[in-house]
Design a protein around this motif. Structure first.
Motif, PDB file in Angstrom:
ATOM      1  N   GLY A  45       6.921   3.415   4.247  1.00 41.99           N
ATOM      2  CA  GLY A  45       6.387   4.570   4.246  1.00 41.99           C
ATOM      3  C   GLY A  45       7.152   5.578   3.702  1.00 41.99           C
ATOM      4  O   GLY A  45       8.202   5.531   2.501  1.00 41.99           O
ATOM      5  N   GLY A  46       6.592   6.804   3.898  1.00 36.66           N
ATOM      6  CA  GLY A  46       7.749   8.338   3.488  1.00 36.66           C
ATOM      7  C   GLY A  46       6.765   7.728   1.475  1.00 36.66           C
ATOM      8  O   GLY A  46       7.464   9.003   1.209  1.00 36.66           O
ATOM      9  N   LYS A  47       5.953   7.149   1.035  1.00 36.39           N
ATOM     10  CA  LYS A  47       5.743   7.892  -0.292  1.00 36.39           C
ATOM     11  C   LYS A  47       4.659   8.299  -0.374  1.00 36.39           C
ATOM     12  O   LYS A  47       4.456   8.885  -1.903  1.00 36.39           O
ATOM     13  N   ALA A  71       6.437  13.509   6.357  1.00 35.52           N
ATOM     14  CA  ALA A  71       5.625  12.549   6.441  1.00 35.52           C
ATOM     15  C   ALA A  71       6.340  12.039   8.157  1.00 35.52           C
ATOM     16  O   ALA A  71       7.145  11.586   8.547  1.00 35.52           O
TER      17      ALA A  71
HETATM   18  S1  FES Z   1       1.929   6.405   5.111  1.00 33.59           S
HETATM   19 FE1  FES Z   1       2.708   7.132   3.388  1.00 33.59          FE
HETATM   20  S2  FES Z   1       3.727   9.057   2.915  1.00 33.59           S
HETATM   21 FE2  FES Z   1       3.274   8.077   5.483  1.00 33.59          FE
END
Ligand code: FES
Ligand SMILES: Cc1cc2nc3c(=O)[nH]c(=O)nc-3n(C[C@H](O)[C@H](O)[C@H](O)COP(=O)(O)O)c2cc1C
Ligand code: SF4
Ligand code: SF4
Lengths: 322, 427
Positions: A45-47, A71
């Motif tokens: 996540g976060g990307k 995010a």
């Molecule tokens: S799902 Fe990719 S940034 Fe949250």
């Protein structure tokens, strides 16, 4: 318990829950799209930034809005948080911008891509994409890298979500590949051109949201929407043996893990189940698997097939289309 | 005229040597702190000094230190950010090269205040020649019992290590730095958690810039209040400015905060005016990441007040008509400079330095670079200008780390202030 409102819907969640997880508990339209987060992979996540949402109120204690979109997959819920996803124009616009950027260098080769029909990027583009692109620059092309006989890597389609890297790190015994280089030349590749051979490496195919990693034993065999996804299981010494068998008539064309309604695997499966067991006698076929109604795969009406019955080829049974 | 508290001894011959540095009042701050102050008192002086981080963001240092998780039973770390790679910024290099002991002294004081036993200096790969200078200084300090076990006979022990990176701008971002220091790929981490709780090896960590940490030395020497008396408003003390571009005297200058930009550019004490008698066209006042200002807005704010070298004055007017003090990399352009070419050049840098982790920055920096390349090479379309603005907007604020913003601002501000010049590039 913490109280959070997402698009005006209130829900109570436990401490440590992220906004995305809370939205998934509510379900339906308030769930932001997630291209890189994967609940079963630590550190994911976060990307991709497709899950950005607006925090209109940080918490009951500190009601100020957060200055930037956040995010949702990596932002923990605070008590009294107010989040806007679908109802925020700002979020929708930002998401359109992100989708445009994700497609910027994408080869748009869906017609020859095995992922077509079950591709998260297609769905995302359908939901948020623009009709025309403004780019006139040549699209990025990577040299072809052979990563072995089981998995086909199409680097040009990769959205750099890191899921396959985390899968290799956390699910398989030995990681043979990773992210090389940086910026917009960054690529998934094996270290020193080795083949990826590992009992659980095939799961990378299922976690890949696009057609960058596909099943070589299924390559160009069929479009997924001509196949009938059936729940099947077998006794397996290395994994749970619970799979989806993708069938055409009584033939198994490919085997994948079972995906939940957020497109995530319920369980990781082993390479033997995935790549070697393609005979109907290998499996106990349980019956048709539920696929999202919006999916093109549901379009072939496989669900009226009865549990346990032998499946007839789709030919001849097609109904007139509206 | 400004008062020098950092560079006051820079011209003393042999000041790099422990003995000479000591003769000129060096390590007196450590003597004072370890002799008569508790760690909490040292931190209190830093809070009183009003010192703000010199790495770019200007975050109050004392406040940052107070966030450090002191309840955790894990070891704490202090990391000195010496990755200095922002185009236009070369003050940390100068400081480390000429006054290594000033930094070491600052590290000892800060470690004492924070209860840190291990301190790392993360230095960019291209500064290899500085590694030896720093290591010599550390070993000299060690010989004199200022570093190592039981410093000056107290219960306080400290080891300082110099760790060279491989030369990546992104490893200056504090969490990418920590990843790199741990031996991993230098990808910025997703925050929270912040380093104060989970930093190096998941332990509580403070990351500060070289200049920030070196400034602790004079702060303890003169007292926080005396330091705060320097400067203007919330921009206390002095700041190192690295000046470059079309000026007569490029170099590193220590200014007292509040010095008018005009004086800095034209006085002989500093930049010495524009080279070859040319006219001033534009200034990037705080390193390549901050918005560019056209001459009139560089010298005076939109409200026609003199623009000063301070956090507040430089950012006055917001993104419409202001910029930022950033890291103090002061880049001056004369009338012959081409803004389009310069913007393309900077964007090329950000494209190359993006870690590639998040989609807006990875794809957006590449796209902007390609568009600017075309504009600069006579293949631009009219629509490209608004497209650039739109792409910059899609990156800004939507990324994991501030590199995305740093790439977007120069483009957005160049078009805001020099749209005509972009139009001229379109045939
Ligand atoms: S799902 Fe990719 S940034 Fe949250
Ligand atoms: C892309 C990027 C590069 C950075 N490079 C540096 C650097 O080279 N040196 C530095 O001190 N801070 C750099 N920073 C800022 C650091 O993340 C961090 O804020 C700083 O080291 C904190 O120190 P300070 O509080 O003393 O300013 C960079 C930030 C970003 C986003
Ligand atoms: S290959 Fe697929 S799973 Fe791996 S990073 Fe690329 S898009 Fe993600
Ligand atoms: S903003 Fe750029 S440099 Fe920062 S994490 Fe994202 S891709 Fe990497």
């Amino acid at each position: 318990m913490l109280r959070i409102t997402i698009d005006n819907i209130l829900i109570e969640v436990e401490e440590g829950t992220t906004i995305l997880q809370a939205a998934r508990m509510i379900g339906g339209g308030v769930v932001p799209p997630a291209m890189c987060y994967y609940s079963k992979l630590k550190g994911s996540g976060g990307k991709c930034r497709t899950c950005l949402v607006k925090v209109a109120q940080g918490s009951a204690k500190d009601p100020r809005p957060m200055p930037k979109l956040v995010a949702s997959c990596s932002t923990p819920v605070q008590d009294g948080m107010v989040v806007e996803n679908k109802i925020s124009v700002e979020v929708q616009q930002a998401r359109e911008g992100i989708v445009e950027l994700l497609l910027l260098n994408h080869p748009l080769d869906c017609p020859v891509c095995d992922q077509a029909g079950e591709c998260d990027l297609q769905d995302l583009a359908f939901g948020f994409g623009m009709e025309e692109t403004e780019t006139i620059e040549p699209r990025r092309e990577y040299p072809v890298v052979d990563i072995g006989p089981l998995i086909k890597l199409h680097m040009n389609r990769c959205i750099h979500c890191y899921r396959c890297v985390l899968t290799a790190e956390q699910i398989t015994k030995k990681r043979a590949h990773g992210m090389l280089y940086r910026g917009d030349t960054m690529e998934i590749s094996t270290f020193i051109q080795t083949a990826i051979e590992n009992d659980f490496s095939g799961n990378m195919i299922d976690v890949c949201p696009v057609g960058a990693l596909t099943d070589r034993t299924f390559r160009f065999k069929s479009r997924v929407w001509f196949l009938n996804p059936m729940n099947a299981h077998r006794e397996c010494s290395s994994c749970g043996g619970k799979v989806t068998a993708w069938m055409f008539g009584s033939e198994i064309y490919r085997v994948t893990g079972r995906k939940d309604r957020f497109g995530e695997l319920e369980e990781f499966i082993c390479n033997e189940c995935r790549f070697e067991k393609k005979d109907i006698s290998d499996w106990v076929i349980e019956g048709p698997r539920k696929i999202k109604r919006q999916s093109v795969i549901s379009g072939n009406q496989y669900e009226h097939l009865k549990k346990g019955s032998i499946i007839h080829p789709i030919e001849g049974t097609t109904e007139p289309q509206e | 005229m400004g008062r020098a508290v950092l560079l006051d001894k820079v011209n003393v011959p042999g000041i790099r040597d422990f003995g000479v540095y000591r003769e000129h009042g060096g390590y007196r701050s450590v003597d004072k702190a370890l002799g008569e102050m508790t760690p909490a008192q040292v931190q209190q002086e830093v809070i009183k000094s009003g010192l703000r981080g010199r790495g770019g963001a200007g975050f109050p240092t004392g406040l940052k230190w107070s966030f450090l998780d002191r309840k955790s039973d894990k070891p704490r770390y202090l990391v000195c950010n010496a990755d200095e790679s922002e185009p236009g910024t070369f003050k940390d290099r100068y400081l480390m090269e000429h006054l290594p002991h000033l930094l070491i002294e600052g590290l000892i004081l800060s470690s004492y205040a924070l209860g840190v036993k291990t301190c790392y200096i993360y230095i960019r790969g291209e500064f290899k020649y500085l590694v030896g200078i720093l290591e010599t200084a550390i070993s000299q300090a060690k010989k004199n019992n200022y570093v190592g076990e039981r410093i000056l006979g107290t219960g306080f022990s400290l080891e300082i290590y110099v760790h060279p990176g491989a030369g990546a701008y992104i490893c200056g971002e504090e969490t990418a730095l920590l990843e790199s220091l741990e031996g991993k790929r230098g990808n910025p981490r997703i925050k929270p958690p912040f380093p104060a709780y989970k930093g190096l090896y998941d332990c509580p960590t403070v990351v500060n810039n070289v200049e920030t940490l070196a400034t602790i030395t004079p702060i303890i020497g003169m007292g926080g209040e005396a330091y705060a008396a320097l400067g203007i408003g919330k921009s206390t003390g002095t700041k190192l400015m690295s000046a470059c571009g079309n000026i007569n005297k490029p170099g590193v200058y220590e200014i007292e905060m509040g010095l008018p930009v005009e004086d800095f550019i034209y006085s002989d004490e500093y930049c010495g005016g524009i080279k070859n008698g040319r006219m001033l066209k534009a200034v990037i006042p705080g390193g390549s990441s901050v918005p560019i200002l056209p001459a009139d807005l560089a010298l005076n704010t939109a409200r026609s007040e003199a623009r000063l070298l301070s956090y507040e004055s430089l950012s006055e007017g917001g993104f419409e008509s202001g910029s930022m003090l950033g890291s103090g990399g002061f880049i001056v352009y004369d009338e012959d400079a081409c803004i389009v070419r310069n913007t393309w050049n900077l964007t090329r840098f950000y494209r190359h330095e993006s870690c590639g982790q998040c989609s807006p920055c990875r794809e957006g920096t590449g796209w902007m670079e390609k568009i600017l390349y075309r504009l600069e090479h006579g293949q631009g379309r009219r629509s490209d200008i608004d497209l650039l603005v739109r792409v910059a907007k899609n990156i800004e604020g939507n990324t994991i780390c501030p590199l995305g913003d740093a790439a977007a601002w120069p483009v957005a501000s160049a078009i805001r202030h020099f749209r005509g010049e972009f139009l001229e590039h379109i045939k």
